[in-house]
Design an enzyme around this catalytic site. Structure first.
Site, PDB file in Angstrom:
ATOM      1  N   ASN A 163      58.663 -29.903  32.203  1.00 19.64           N
ATOM      2  CA  ASN A 163      60.012 -29.766  32.753  1.00 19.64           C
ATOM      3  C   ASN A 163      60.121 -28.367  33.342  1.00 19.64           C
ATOM      4  OD1 ASN A 163      62.742 -29.448  33.172  1.00 19.64           O
ATOM      5  ND2 ASN A 163      63.327 -29.657  31.019  1.00 19.64           N
TER       6      ASN A 163
ATOM      7  N   LYS B  35      62.488 -27.040  34.934  1.00 16.37           N
ATOM      8  CA  LYS B  35      63.858 -26.507  34.899  1.00 16.37           C
ATOM      9  C   LYS B  35      64.217 -25.862  36.250  1.00 16.37           C
ATOM     10  CE  LYS B  35      63.624 -26.320  29.949  1.00 16.37           C
ATOM     11  NZ  LYS B  35      64.035 -25.692  28.686  1.00 16.37           N
TER      12      LYS B  35
ATOM     13  N   HIS C  99      69.034 -33.986  28.447  1.00 16.34           N
ATOM     14  CA  HIS C  99      68.388 -32.745  28.003  1.00 16.34           C
ATOM     15  C   HIS C  99      69.430 -31.848  27.332  1.00 16.34           C
ATOM     16  CE1 HIS C  99      66.495 -28.823  28.070  1.00 16.34           C
ATOM     17  NE2 HIS C  99      65.359 -29.489  28.046  1.00 16.34           N
TER      18      HIS C  99
ATOM     19  N   GLU D 130      70.108 -28.839  27.524  1.00 18.66           N
ATOM     20  CA  GLU D 130      70.860 -27.937  28.410  1.00 18.66           C
ATOM     21  C   GLU D 130      71.963 -28.698  29.135  1.00 18.66           C
ATOM     22  OE1 GLU D 130      67.305 -26.410  30.216  1.00 18.66           O
ATOM     23  OE2 GLU D 130      66.845 -25.532  28.269  1.00 18.66           O
TER      24      GLU D 130
ATOM     25  N   GLU E  40      63.931 -33.011  20.866  1.00 18.24           N
ATOM     26  CA  GLU E  40      63.884 -31.584  21.173  1.00 18.24           C
ATOM     27  C   GLU E  40      64.952 -30.859  20.359  1.00 18.24           C
ATOM     28  OE1 GLU E  40      61.952 -30.905  25.268  1.00 18.24           O
ATOM     29  OE2 GLU E  40      64.079 -31.192  25.593  1.00 18.24           O
TER      30      GLU E  40
ATOM     31  N   GLY F 192      62.876 -22.931  24.193  1.00 21.47           N
ATOM     32  CA  GLY F 192      62.850 -21.628  24.856  1.00 21.47           C
ATOM     33  C   GLY F 192      62.957 -20.445  23.906  1.00 21.47           C
TER      34      GLY F 192
ATOM     35  N   SER G 295      59.245 -25.268  22.589  1.00 19.39           N
ATOM     36  CA  SER G 295      58.202 -24.250  22.436  1.00 19.39           C
ATOM     37  C   SER G 295      56.808 -24.821  22.147  1.00 19.39           C
ATOM     38  CB  SER G 295      58.612 -23.225  21.380  1.00 19.39           C
ATOM     39  OG  SER G 295      59.819 -22.583  21.757  1.00 19.39           O
TER      40      SER G 295
HETATM   41  P1  PGA Z   1      60.428 -25.046  26.011  1.00 17.34           P
HETATM   42  O1  PGA Z   1      61.427 -26.160  26.635  1.00 17.34           O
HETATM   43  O2  PGA Z   1      59.073 -25.664  25.978  1.00 17.34           O
HETATM   44  O3  PGA Z   1      60.528 -23.886  26.957  1.00 17.34           O
HETATM   45  O4  PGA Z   1      60.933 -24.732  24.654  1.00 17.34           O
HETATM   46  C1  PGA Z   1      61.323 -27.497  26.300  1.00 17.34           C
HETATM   47  C2  PGA Z   1      62.349 -28.308  27.034  1.00 17.34           C
HETATM   48  O5  PGA Z   1      63.496 -27.850  27.151  1.00 17.34           O
HETATM   49  O6  PGA Z   1      62.062 -29.420  27.529  1.00 17.34           O
END
Ligand code: PGA
Length: 249
Positions: A10, A12, A95, A97, A167, A173, A213
């Protein structure tokens, strides 16, 4: 038969078209001998660039979000019809976010998911608890509820085009990863819900990715768990070297 995992990147809100093209080209080369199922989800603005660069390869083209309506007066949104036109095969919905920063709720996410299925897309439904919810012992309940809401109105045959990504919000992140044991426990509880609703065979076939992560250093231990069938990778998907190392763990 060895197990096939589904490893998705992803991207983003990163990368200009030129940067996205460089990454797509590098991944096409580095993953060509990869044995798993792969996907990259660039920003809407780079889909038209990345699509042709991975076409005919083992990497699917994904979108990070979709509008809830097919078309109309929805300033700033992108529709399923437009994504189809760009050759998108898979759409990520729910997601964290989108849920937490842009306040998308379960009912809206369910509507998006059903619209995407109606138009023949594969859908990755993301679920996950916040740190507060985990500390309150609510992680399983939250993930089960988001799964139930997300899949509301679907039949067992629809499940063939659904992937779930667990997740935990606190692991996205942040550099903190759920332990393989904790992640596996949530995956197992999601699979149980699916089994209850759609039967054992649907539950067994469902792909449940872990996200939060994921890195080359931790991917192996996570994928070793019975209920973890792949990864949804954010930060580490932005460089070909790290994503390829994860994808070919
Ligand atoms: P990350 O994000 O690997 O940077 O933690 C995962 C995601 O939001 O899909």
């Amino acid at each position: 038969m060895s197990r096939i995992y589904y490893i998705a990147g992803n991207w983003k809100m990163h990368k200009t078209r030129a940067e996205a093209a460089d990454l797509a080209r590098a991944l096409r080369t580095q993953l060509q001998d990869g044995v798993h199922k792969y996907l990259v989800a660039p920003s809407f603005s780079a889909l038209e660039t990345v699509g042709p660069l991975i076409s005919g390869s083992n990497i699917r083209l994904g979108a990070q979000n979709v509008a809830v309506e097919e078309q109309g007066a929805h300033t700033g949104e992108v529709s399923v019809l437009q994504l189809k036109d760009l050759g998108v095969q898979t759409i990520i919905v729910g997601h964290s976010e989108r849920r937490h920063v842009y306040k998308e709720e379960d009912a809206l996410i369910n509507k998006k998911l059903r619209l995407a299925l109606k138009h023949g897309f594969e859908v990755i439904l993301c679920v996950g608890e916040t740190l507060e919810e985990r500390e309150a012992g609510q992680a399983e309940v939250v993930c089960e509820s988001q799964t139930l809401w997300g899949l509301a109105g679907l039949g067992a045959t629809d499940l063939a085009n659904i992937v779930i990504a667990y997740e935990p919000v606190w692991a996205i992140g942040t550099g903190k990863t759920a332990t393989p044991e904790d992640a596996d426990a949530i995956h197992a509880s999601i699979r149980k819900v699916i089994g209850r609703l759609y039967g054992t065979s649907a539950a067994e076939q469902l792909i449940i990715q872990y996200g939060g992560s994921v890195k080359p250093e931790n991917v192996k231990a996570l994928m070793a768990k019975e209920n973890i069938d792949g990864a949804l990778v954010g930060g580490a998907s932005l460089k070909a070297e790290t994503f390829a190392a994860i994808a070919k763990f």
